[in-house]
Design an enzyme around this catalytic site. Structure first.
Site, PDB file in Angstrom:
ATOM      1  N   CYS A  84       0.832  -1.201   0.000  1.00 45.37           N
ATOM      2  CA  CYS A  84       0.000   0.000   0.000  1.00 45.37           C
ATOM      3  C   CYS A  84       0.870   1.255   0.000  1.00 45.37           C
ATOM      4  CB  CYS A  84      -0.982  -0.037   1.171  1.00 45.37           C
ATOM      5  SG  CYS A  84      -2.377   1.105   0.991  1.00 45.37           S
ATOM      6  N   HIS A 187      -3.000  -5.504   1.223  1.00 49.18           N
ATOM      7  CA  HIS A 187      -2.437  -5.785   2.544  1.00 49.18           C
ATOM      8  C   HIS A 187      -2.488  -7.291   2.850  1.00 49.18           C
ATOM      9  CE1 HIS A 187      -2.296  -1.576   4.103  1.00 49.18           C
ATOM     10  NE2 HIS A 187      -3.276  -1.400   3.238  1.00 49.18           N
ATOM     11  N   GLU A 189      -0.789  -8.917   4.894  1.00 49.07           N
ATOM     12  CA  GLU A 189      -0.507  -9.184   6.313  1.00 49.07           C
ATOM     13  C   GLU A 189      -1.766  -9.323   7.152  1.00 49.07           C
ATOM     14  OE1 GLU A 189      -0.867  -4.711   6.067  1.00 49.07           O
ATOM     15  OE2 GLU A 189      -0.050  -6.309   4.813  1.00 49.07           O
TER      16      GLU A 189
END
Length: 208
Positions: A84, A187, A189
């Site tokens: 991002c 994202h 994660e």
């Protein structure tokens, strides 16, 4: 101490999902640490630049005397992954940003800042990711976009790894790689899918 099997990868600890990236890297087989000082940057085999607000991140890098050391290590070949806002920081050209914003020039791409946030809002989708989902038996990757950038254009040396498959942003580039530098608009994660982090850990192992 880092090893070939478990390289030491730092997460730039200024903003964003720092703990989530640390956990994902550890689960993907790396040693992980935070980076906030130039001395910490010198120790790592790779670096992750998380999401956040890119103009604020560039200012904080300057305040902590990290901007120039990080840019120099990237130019010397330090493997890096940006998610991002991290993608924005790594880019060579940024659209819709502030005149005083600085970037690291590690990827020869043009990104549009907050492209999804302004045009199609935050969303999730399943996408194909070259080098990951094209392996035998692999499933599509769930991607979470939060006020994300997209890639407007790339240099010939840049490999496109993923595009939005459908909807208003169909065909937009959302993952790229150039040499030892990787970036995604989304994202990984936050989803529990560690394949992108595993891909990056393998990049770092190969580079070492």
């Amino acid at each position: 101490m880092s090893t070939i099997d478990a390289p030491l990868i730092g997460v730039l600890a200024l903003q964003g999902d720092v703990r989530e990236h640390l956990a994902a890297l550890t689960e993907a087989g790396a040693q992980a640490c935070t980076v906030r000082r130039p001395s910490e940057l010198t120790q790592v085999d790779g670096i992750v630049i998380p999401g956040g607000e890119s103009t604020t991140m560039s200012k904080l890098l300057g305040v902590l005397d990290l901007f120039d050391p990080l840019r120099e290590r990237l130019a010397a070949g330090l493997p890096a992954y940006g998610s991002c806002a991290g993608m924005i920081m790594l880019a060579s050209t940024i659209l819709d940003t502030r005149p005083d914003a600085r970037h690291l020039d590690a990827l020869d791409i043009t990104v549009r800042r907050n492209a999804f946030g302004r045009q199609v809002e935050s969303f999730e989708t399943d996408l194909e990711f070259a080098g990951i989902t094209d392996r035998s038996g692999a499933t599509p990757m769930r991607a979470v976009f939060i006020r994300a950038p997209w890639v407007e254009s790339i240099a010939p040396e840049v490999e496109v790894l993923a595009r939005v498959p459908d909807g208003p942003a169909q065909g937009r580039i959302v993952a790229v790689r150039q040499g030892s530098v990787l970036a995604t608009s989304f994202h990984p994660e936050v989803t529990g899918d560690r394949r992108v982090h595993g891909y990056f850990v393998d990049m770092v192992r190969t580079r070492r």
